[in-house]
Design an enzyme around this catalytic site. Structure first.
Site, PDB file in Angstrom:
ATOM      1  N   CYS A 118       0.842  -1.200   0.000  1.00  0.00           N
ATOM      2  CA  CYS A 118       0.000   0.000   0.000  1.00  0.00           C
ATOM      3  C   CYS A 118       0.882   1.257   0.000  1.00  0.00           C
ATOM      4  O   CYS A 118       1.508   1.553  -1.002  1.00  0.00           O
ATOM      5  CB  CYS A 118      -0.979  -0.021   1.165  1.00  0.00           C
ATOM      6  SG  CYS A 118      -2.348   1.148   0.966  1.00  0.00           S
ATOM      7  N   HIS A 221      -3.555  -4.940   0.469  1.00  0.00           N
ATOM      8  CA  HIS A 221      -2.976  -5.334   1.756  1.00  0.00           C
ATOM      9  C   HIS A 221      -3.013  -6.858   1.898  1.00  0.00           C
ATOM     10  O   HIS A 221      -3.936  -7.417   2.492  1.00  0.00           O
ATOM     11  CB  HIS A 221      -3.751  -4.687   2.911  1.00  0.00           C
ATOM     12  CG  HIS A 221      -3.333  -3.293   3.224  1.00  0.00           C
ATOM     13  ND1 HIS A 221      -2.379  -2.993   4.180  1.00  0.00           N
ATOM     14  CD2 HIS A 221      -3.733  -2.120   2.697  1.00  0.00           C
ATOM     15  CE1 HIS A 221      -2.229  -1.677   4.238  1.00  0.00           C
ATOM     16  NE2 HIS A 221      -3.024  -1.122   3.345  1.00  0.00           N
ATOM     17  N   GLU A 223      -1.276  -8.726   3.796  1.00  0.00           N
ATOM     18  CA  GLU A 223      -1.154  -9.146   5.202  1.00  0.00           C
ATOM     19  C   GLU A 223      -2.520  -9.157   5.891  1.00  0.00           C
ATOM     20  O   GLU A 223      -2.786 -10.008   6.761  1.00  0.00           O
ATOM     21  CB  GLU A 223      -0.152  -8.252   5.948  1.00  0.00           C
ATOM     22  CG  GLU A 223      -0.683  -6.965   6.541  1.00  0.00           C
ATOM     23  CD  GLU A 223      -1.116  -5.932   5.517  1.00  0.00           C
ATOM     24  OE1 GLU A 223      -1.746  -4.932   5.925  1.00  0.00           O
ATOM     25  OE2 GLU A 223      -0.814  -6.092   4.321  1.00  0.00           O
TER      26      GLU A 223
END
Length: 246
Positions: A118, A221, A223
């Site tokens: 990001c 994102h 994660e």
């Protein structure tokens, strides 16, 4: 065999109002980054923000790790890419931005593998001389909503991967469903970078550097998606493997 150590660039933020340390910044990451890196077989460490860090200090931090992860965060100050601040630009922290940019430059100079997520992807673009749209609505009136903050762990739109990209070889597919938690996007691509994923509305969702080191940036994102499933694990595993073999 020694564990692969991944340094996560720190981010400064104000302490909560109920903290006894109100008025002081805290340096943090979040468990989605650390748990994703652990699942990929590495040991994550936080690289704290150092104000006006010297090259010696930056190198000392990078000596501790095999690869560098640049996380998401607040908006990069437009001064770093030589543009005036637009009214739609959010808050910035110049100390964090300056540190992360300097750390990235040293990591690239030392050919440390880099994964930008990001804001981290946007930071890679700025480092290579690129610019940003300070809000995705400034790119096109016909785009779709990109800040789906209510669905952090779920894919909400599709990205198409370039056939000759690292991402295509990592995920072994042409299209991915990804989440979307951003309001800024890459505008002018920095020299030495190539676009490796696009949305249907034409937004740049991933970039790779053509330099010798492994350097990938993704606008989504992964994660956060890892907190619900392991569909994004191949990306972290590839990053950890590149860091092991660099």
């Amino acid at each position: 065999m020694r564990s692969v150590v991944i340094g996560i660039a720190g981010t400064l933020a104000a302490c909560p109002a109920n903290s006894p340390f109100i008025g002081w910044n805290r340096d943090f990451t979040n468990e989605a980054y650390t748990s994703s890196l652990v699942k990929a077989g590495s040991i994550p460490i936080l690289l704290p923000v150092l104000s006006e860090a010297t090259q010696t200090q930056l190198d000392s931090l990078l000596d501790l790790c095999d690869g560098l992860l640049l996380p998401g965060g607040s908006d990069i100050d437009p001064a770093f890419y030589h543009e005036p601040r637009h009214g739609l630009c959010g808050l910035s922290d110049n100390t964090t931005d300056g540190f992360q940019l300097a750390l990235l430059k040293r990591a690239l100079a030392r050919q440390k593998p880099v994964l930008g997520i990001c804001k981290g992807s946007q930071m890679i673009n700025v480092c290579f001389g690129g610019t940003l749209y300070q809000d995705f609505t400034l790119r096109t009136e016909n785009g779709f909503l990109h800040n789906h903050y209510e669905n952090a762990t779920k894919g909400c739109h599709q990205v198409t991967l370039a056939e000759d990209s690292l991402l295509a070889s990592i995920f072994k597919c042409k299209d991915l469903q990804v989440n979307s938690l951003h309001h800024q996007q890459i505008h002018d691509l920095g020299p030495g970078l190539k676009t490796t994923a696009l949305t249907k509305d034409g937004g740049i969702e991933a970039i790779e550097a053509s330099c010798k080191s492994w350097c990938v940036g993704v606008q989504w994102h992964p994660e956060a998606m890892m907190m619900a499933s392991e569909k994004m694990l191949p990306l972290f595993s590839a990053f950890v493997y590149a860091s092991r073999t660099a």
